[in-house]
Design a protein around this motif. Structure first.
Motif, short mmCIF file in Angstrom:
data_model
loop_
_atom_site.label_atom_id
_atom_site.label_comp_id
_atom_site.label_asym_id
_atom_site.label_seq_id
_atom_site.Cartn_x
_atom_site.Cartn_y
_atom_site.Cartn_z
N GLN A 84 6.64 9.35 23.48
CA GLN A 84 5.87 8.18 23.04
C GLN A 84 4.37 8.41 23.23
N LEU A 237 1.42 0.22 22.84
CA LEU A 237 2.37 -0.75 23.38
C LEU A 237 3.69 -0.06 23.74
N LYS A 238 4.13 0.87 22.92
CA LYS A 238 5.36 1.60 23.22
C LYS A 238 5.20 2.44 24.48
N ALA A 240 3.20 1.68 26.95
CA ALA A 240 3.19 0.74 28.07
C ALA A 240 4.61 0.32 28.44
N LYS A 241 5.45 0.08 27.43
CA LYS A 241 6.84 -0.28 27.72
C LYS A 241 7.56 0.89 28.39
N SER A 243 6.25 2.88 30.43
CA SER A 243 5.79 2.99 31.81
C SER A 243 6.61 2.14 32.76
N GLN A 244 7.51 1.28 32.22
CA GLN A 244 8.39 0.48 33.07
C GLN A 244 9.51 1.32 33.67
N ALA A 276 3.64 -2.29 35.80
CA ALA A 276 4.20 -2.08 34.47
C ALA A 276 4.15 -3.34 33.61
N GLY A 277 4.52 -4.46 34.18
CA GLY A 277 4.52 -5.71 33.41
C GLY A 277 3.13 -6.08 32.93
N VAL A 280 2.14 -3.88 29.94
CA VAL A 280 2.75 -4.32 28.69
C VAL A 280 2.06 -5.57 28.15
N LYS A 281 1.76 -6.49 29.04
CA LYS A 281 1.08 -7.71 28.62
C LYS A 281 -0.29 -7.40 28.02
N LYS A 284 0.12 -5.77 24.58
CA LYS A 284 0.45 -6.76 23.54
C LYS A 284 -0.80 -7.52 23.10
#
Length: 379
Positions: A84, A237-238, A240-241, A243-244, A276-277, A280-281, A284
């Protein structure tokens, strides 16, 4: 000097000059180097973290001796995260290229407009030289008539005034042309630019703007840049997701004591519980902003291009009226014959000559403005 309402090209492209400017422009050269530097920077974001090496020397007590510790570990993400991130880096590099293309478009548009202004100056200079030549010939004739007592001093001074007027205006446009060519030379990296054209070539614009916009809007560099930035943020964004997902580490560790040694493989896991959250925020939010910028760019460009297109259509109509009048109603040859035969006074001749000159200058200015508007529609 002749003008035509329709010839073979959409607009003069000055391709040789523009290609030379693109090759020699110091500004574009700096931008190209900045693009390569930005690409090199982006590639650093997808490399493995540096390995960690540790060494410890621990002092023992009660004669048990000292202990030595050695460790080396390497942390890494899941393979999907690297995939990604690799796609995101490609999008970043594409955005860097698109920014360069947008800057290139602006610089070449400026150069194209300068070329158009030079052609306009060339046309006016030729026309002014013709008017100056005519008035000089008449002034010489009136010098002789005045010496013979067949012309008044007022008429003689009037002829000299006409010569000075056209000669002064001609010098003004010569100076303007020199300044325009000097600016083009600067844009060309110091290499001289020569433009000998004194006429424009163009074909009529279609009146169907909506169809033209549909075919061309997405080709505009600024539109491509807005779309590219949106795609880059969607890719971010992908990432960042991704990274969770936990991060893993693999390593080797050794403990050396006086009586016993221990060594072996170590495994570790980093849990992104806190960041991580939020990543993502934030990603977005960047996507939403990029979507708004893309819609705004589309609407802004469509509105701007519609205004330019409508103005070009109006100028095209005005130019056709001027050109039709010039080709069918030019009175300059009749004026020359009339003043030679004494059918009109010198004062009337100069008034009519000035009127013809002003009309011709208006035609050239309209054609220049038409070409300037068309230049904004070329990308």
């Amino acid at each position: 000097m002749s003008f035509s309402c329709a010839t073979t090209a959409f607009s003069q492209d000055f391709s040789a000059i523009l290609n030379s400017i693109e090759q020699h422009s110091l500004s574009l050269d700096a931008s190209r180097q900045e693009v390569e530097a930005a690409k090199a920077d982006s590639r650093l974001d997808n490399t493995l973290d540096d390995p960690e090496i540790g060494f410890g020397y621990l002092f023992g007590s009660d004669g048990r001796g000292n202990r030595k510790d050695f460790s080396i570990s390497q942390s890494f993400d899941f393979p999907t995260v690297y995939s990604q991130r690799s796609k995101f880096i490609k999008e970043q590099q594409r955005v860097a290229d698109l920014r360069y293309l947008s800057e290139r478009q602006q610089l070449l548009l400026k150069a194209r407009k300068l070329c158009i202004e030079v052609v306009y100056c060339n046309a006016l200079i030729l026309h002014l030289e013709e008017d100056e030549e005519k008035t000089t010939a008449i002034a010489n004739s009136y010098e002789k008539l005045y010496e013979q007592g067949e012309a008044t001093e007022i008429e003689l001074r009037k002829t000299h005034q006409a010569v000075i007027t056209f000669a002064s205006e001609c010098r003004e446009f010569l100076a303007m042309r020199d300044n325009l060519l000097a600016e083009l030379q600067y844009m060309n990296g110091g290499e001289p630019v020569v433009i000998s054209d004194s006429t424009f070539t163009h074909t009529p614009l279609s009146t169907d703007f909506d169809q033209w916009l549909k075919e061309n809007l997405d080709r505009h560099p600024d539109m491509q840049l807005a779309v590219g930035e949106l795609q880059a943020q969607q890719s971010a964004l992908k990432v960042a997701k991704g990274s969770q997902l936990p991060r893993l580490s693999l390593g080797y560790m050794a403990e050396i004591e006086r009586d016993e040694n221990y060594h072996g493989i170590t495994l570790g896991m980093s849990l992104p519980l806190w960041s991580a959250g939020k990543k993502v925020k934030a990603a977005k939010a960047h996507v939403a902003a990029a979507e708004s910028r893309e819609r705004d760019a589309r609407l802004q460009l469509a509105t701007q291009l519609r205004g330019v297109y409508n103005e070009a259509l109006q100028l095209q109509e005005s130019y056709h009226h001027y050109a039709k009048h010039i080709s069918g109603c030019d009175v300059s040859p009749l004026l020359d014959k009339s003043v030679e035969k004494g059918q009109i006074t010198l004062l009337t001749y100069y008034d009519e000559l000035q009127y013809s000159h002003d009309f011709y200058e208006a035609l050239l200015a309209t054609e220049r403005d038409l070409e300037l508007r068309k230049a904004e529609l070329m990308f």
